[in-house]
Scaffold this motif. Structure first.
Motif, PDB file in Angstrom:
ATOM      1  N   THR A  91       3.177  -7.356  -6.678  1.00 10.43           N
ATOM      2  CA  THR A  91       3.372  -6.049  -6.174  1.00 10.43           C
ATOM      3  C   THR A  91       4.643  -5.550  -5.712  1.00 10.43           C
ATOM      4  O   THR A  91       5.597  -6.478  -5.556  1.00 10.43           O
ATOM      5  N   ALA A  92       4.743  -4.301  -5.662  1.00 11.73           N
ATOM      6  CA  ALA A  92       6.149  -3.970  -5.118  1.00 11.73           C
ATOM      7  C   ALA A  92       6.288  -4.592  -3.740  1.00 11.73           C
ATOM      8  O   ALA A  92       7.473  -4.870  -3.358  1.00 11.73           O
ATOM      9  N   GLU A  93       5.310  -4.617  -2.849  1.00 16.06           N
ATOM     10  CA  GLU A  93       5.616  -5.145  -1.327  1.00 16.06           C
ATOM     11  C   GLU A  93       5.647  -6.742  -1.537  1.00 16.06           C
ATOM     12  O   GLU A  93       6.593  -7.142  -0.841  1.00 16.06           O
ATOM     13  N   GLU A  94       5.305  -7.185  -2.518  1.00 19.47           N
ATOM     14  CA  GLU A  94       5.385  -8.796  -2.665  1.00 19.47           C
ATOM     15  C   GLU A  94       6.838  -8.827  -3.111  1.00 19.47           C
ATOM     16  O   GLU A  94       7.667  -9.815  -2.680  1.00 19.47           O
ATOM     17  N   PHE A  95       7.378  -8.040  -4.024  1.00 21.16           N
ATOM     18  CA  PHE A  95       8.706  -8.521  -4.927  1.00 21.16           C
ATOM     19  C   PHE A  95       9.568  -8.094  -3.862  1.00 21.16           C
ATOM     20  O   PHE A  95      10.805  -8.913  -3.527  1.00 21.16           O
ATOM     21  N   THR A  96       9.392  -6.983  -2.759  1.00 22.54           N
ATOM     22  CA  THR A  96      10.265  -6.639  -1.763  1.00 22.54           C
ATOM     23  C   THR A  96      10.546  -7.810  -0.788  1.00 22.54           C
ATOM     24  O   THR A  96      11.700  -7.984  -0.376  1.00 22.54           O
ATOM     25  N   GLY A  97       9.497  -8.569  -0.494  1.00 19.62           N
ATOM     26  CA  GLY A  97       9.354  -9.701   0.290  1.00 19.62           C
ATOM     27  C   GLY A  97      10.414 -10.630  -0.143  1.00 19.62           C
ATOM     28  O   GLY A  97      11.190 -11.473   0.352  1.00 19.62           O
ATOM     29  N   ALA A 145      16.041  -3.587  -5.757  1.00 20.65           N
ATOM     30  CA  ALA A 145      15.701  -3.043  -4.459  1.00 20.65           C
ATOM     31  C   ALA A 145      15.364  -1.607  -4.948  1.00 20.65           C
ATOM     32  O   ALA A 145      14.326  -1.065  -4.700  1.00 20.65           O
ATOM     33  N   ILE A 146      15.937  -0.956  -5.665  1.00 23.95           N
ATOM     34  CA  ILE A 146      15.781   0.416  -6.379  1.00 23.95           C
ATOM     35  C   ILE A 146      14.592   0.334  -7.179  1.00 23.95           C
ATOM     36  O   ILE A 146      13.600   1.233  -7.355  1.00 23.95           O
ATOM     37  N   THR A 147      14.461  -0.585  -8.044  1.00 26.70           N
ATOM     38  CA  THR A 147      13.495  -0.705  -8.954  1.00 26.70           C
ATOM     39  C   THR A 147      12.120  -0.929  -8.022  1.00 26.70           C
ATOM     40  O   THR A 147      10.983  -0.174  -8.508  1.00 26.70           O
ATOM     41  N   ALA A 148      12.033  -1.746  -7.018  1.00 25.37           N
ATOM     42  CA  ALA A 148      10.846  -1.735  -6.053  1.00 25.37           C
ATOM     43  C   ALA A 148      10.518  -0.555  -5.580  1.00 25.37           C
ATOM     44  O   ALA A 148       9.360   0.038  -5.520  1.00 25.37           O
ATOM     45  N   LEU A 149      11.589   0.218  -5.249  1.00 26.30           N
ATOM     46  CA  LEU A 149      11.316   1.864  -4.422  1.00 26.30           C
ATOM     47  C   LEU A 149      10.598   2.618  -5.604  1.00 26.30           C
ATOM     48  O   LEU A 149       9.741   3.470  -5.042  1.00 26.30           O
ATOM     49  N   GLY A 150      10.979   2.533  -6.632  1.00 28.46           N
ATOM     50  CA  GLY A 150      10.165   3.436  -7.873  1.00 28.46           C
ATOM     51  C   GLY A 150       8.994   2.770  -8.327  1.00 28.46           C
ATOM     52  O   GLY A 150       7.910   3.592  -8.503  1.00 28.46           O
ATOM     53  N   VAL A 151       8.915   1.434  -8.385  1.00 23.15           N
ATOM     54  CA  VAL A 151       7.544   0.790  -9.072  1.00 23.15           C
ATOM     55  C   VAL A 151       6.385   1.102  -8.059  1.00 23.15           C
ATOM     56  O   VAL A 151       5.166   0.988  -8.415  1.00 23.15           O
ATOM     57  N   ARG A 152       6.557   0.800  -6.676  1.00 23.88           N
ATOM     58  CA  ARG A 152       5.741   0.983  -5.796  1.00 23.88           C
ATOM     59  C   ARG A 152       4.649   2.207  -6.008  1.00 23.88           C
ATOM     60  O   ARG A 152       3.597   2.206  -5.538  1.00 23.88           O
TER      61      ARG A 152
END
Length: 391
Positions: free
Chosen positions: A83-89, A61-68
């Motif tokens: 994408t960060a949104e798809e990965f967060t999904g 989750a932290i990685t997604a917050l940065g990669v976005r």
């Protein structure tokens, strides 16, 4: 990044270099199926061979917050084609089985920042894991506030946000500006209730600053500013962000380890968010901390030439530490300061010198690095392509 370039061009170039290391290293930290991240990449004893170990939902989750903050094509390069949104999904889909408040809060925060359509479900899971009146670890309580703050523009979270904000403010002990390890008695043994680590300072001050930025909360901003002022005043002569504090007195209990993530990511992301919210600009302490990554006075004093940044491997080594068994110095000083505030047990410094290097790297270190430096670019409207494009 723009301000860093104006203040110190070599440090700006170092930040660009570190971001390139992060983009190189994160794909190597994906789980084999590409839907999550490992807990760490660590060197095998006596070798430079790196291996993946464990998995971590919160690090993902932290990685997604940065990669976005990366352009979409580079998000996909880091996140296994997503994408960060798809990965967060993918992380949101796992929430029904998540039992840890910190993990859930980080996933909800990422869902809010990426505009995920199931944000409401993510927020409900956070609320279910956070019953009113239950003390929580301070870091996780701060992530709860950051999640609600990120969501407040699109979801009705004001009551929850106010409760999370008030809980953090009440967690402080007396007139001290620092935060203990938990928001109340229970999670920690009695002899550690007065201790707060570095993360217990940066995540609350970040969350409170962001709460003010999103909704005009001068009391929250003042608390964030006071905490930042104190940890900056205590910063080491070599730019070190120290490890453990006496939250009652606002003093350092134990300095080591010095963690790379504190130097290049956690302090910058918190202090830059504070400045962006209208608080004090602590740019100079941020620069001193970043400079530690290449100067590392602890290693220089011992004659070591080992670097903390390994560009080709895509890692920054995790920390410089004392090599004390089972963190004995921390334990001894924690108990000592509980019984006699301010007692240092200085002889331990001569016995356990901070010259050991922990040869591992965790994905969240790079996630927060991107959040700090690419997020600062996004706040000014600058392009990420030019600032972090060198790889």
């Amino acid at each position: 990044m723009t301000a860093l370039a104006a203040a110190d061009r070599p440090l700006h170039d170092l930040a660009v270099r570190l971001l390139a290391v992060a983009e190189r290293g994160l794909p190597r930290m994906l789980t084999p199926e590409g839907t999550g991240f490992v807990f760490t990449r660590a060197a095998r004893p006596g070798t430079t061979t790196l291996e993946q170990r464990g998995t971590s939902l919160r690090y993902a989750a932290i990685t997604a917050l940065g990669v976005r903050f990366l352009p979409e094509d580079r998000q996909r390069a880091v996140l296994g084609g997503r994408t960060a949104e798809e990965f967060t999904g993918l992380l949101v889909e796992r929430l029904p089985g998540v039992g840890n408040l910190g993990d859930a809060a980080l996933i909800a925060w990422a869902a809010a920042e990426t505009g995920h359509p199931k944000l409401a479900d993510a927020l409900d899971r956070v609320a279910a894991l956070d019953p009113p009146g239950r003390p929580q670890y301070t870091v996780e309580a701060a992530w709860v506030l950051s999640a609600y703050t990120a969501a407040r523009a699109t979801a009705d979270v004001e009551d929850r946000l106010t409760a999370a904000r008030d809980r953090l403010l009440r967690a402080r002990i007396g007139d001290s500006p620092l935060f203990p390890h938990a928001t109340g008695p229970g999670p920690n043994p009695w002899y550690r209730e007065h201790i707060g680590c570095f993360a217990d300072q940066t995540y609350p001050l970040q969350a409170l600053a962001r709460a003010h930025a999103s909704g005009d909360d001068p009391e929250a901003l003042a608390a964030a500013d006071a905490c930042a002022t104190r940890i900056c005043a205590l910063q080491g002569a070599g730019g070190q962000w120290w490890w453990h504090y006496d939250a009652r007195r606002g003093t350092v209990v134990e300095g080591y380890p010095v963690y790379s993530v504190h130097q290049h990511a956690m302090a910058p992301t918190a202090l830059l968010d504070l400045a962006e919210a209208g608080g004090t600009d602590f740019g100079e302490p941020v620069r001193r901390g970043l400079r530690w990554m290449t100067e590392v006075p602890e290693l220089a004093a011992s004659g070591s030439r080992e670097p903390m940044i390994l560009d080709d491997f895509g890692v920054t080594w995790r920390k410089v530490y004392r090599g004390d068994p089972k963190k004995a110095v921390r334990a001894a000083r924690g108990v000592a300061t509980r019984l006699v505030p301010g007692l240092r047990l200085g002889a331990l410094d001569a016995v356990f010198r901070p010259t050991a290097v922990d040869r591992e790297c965790r994905p969240y270190e790079f996630g927060w690095m991107m959040h700090a430096w690419l997020g600062s670019l996004a706040a000014t409207g600058a392009s990420n392509d030019t600032e972090a494009g060198a790889r």
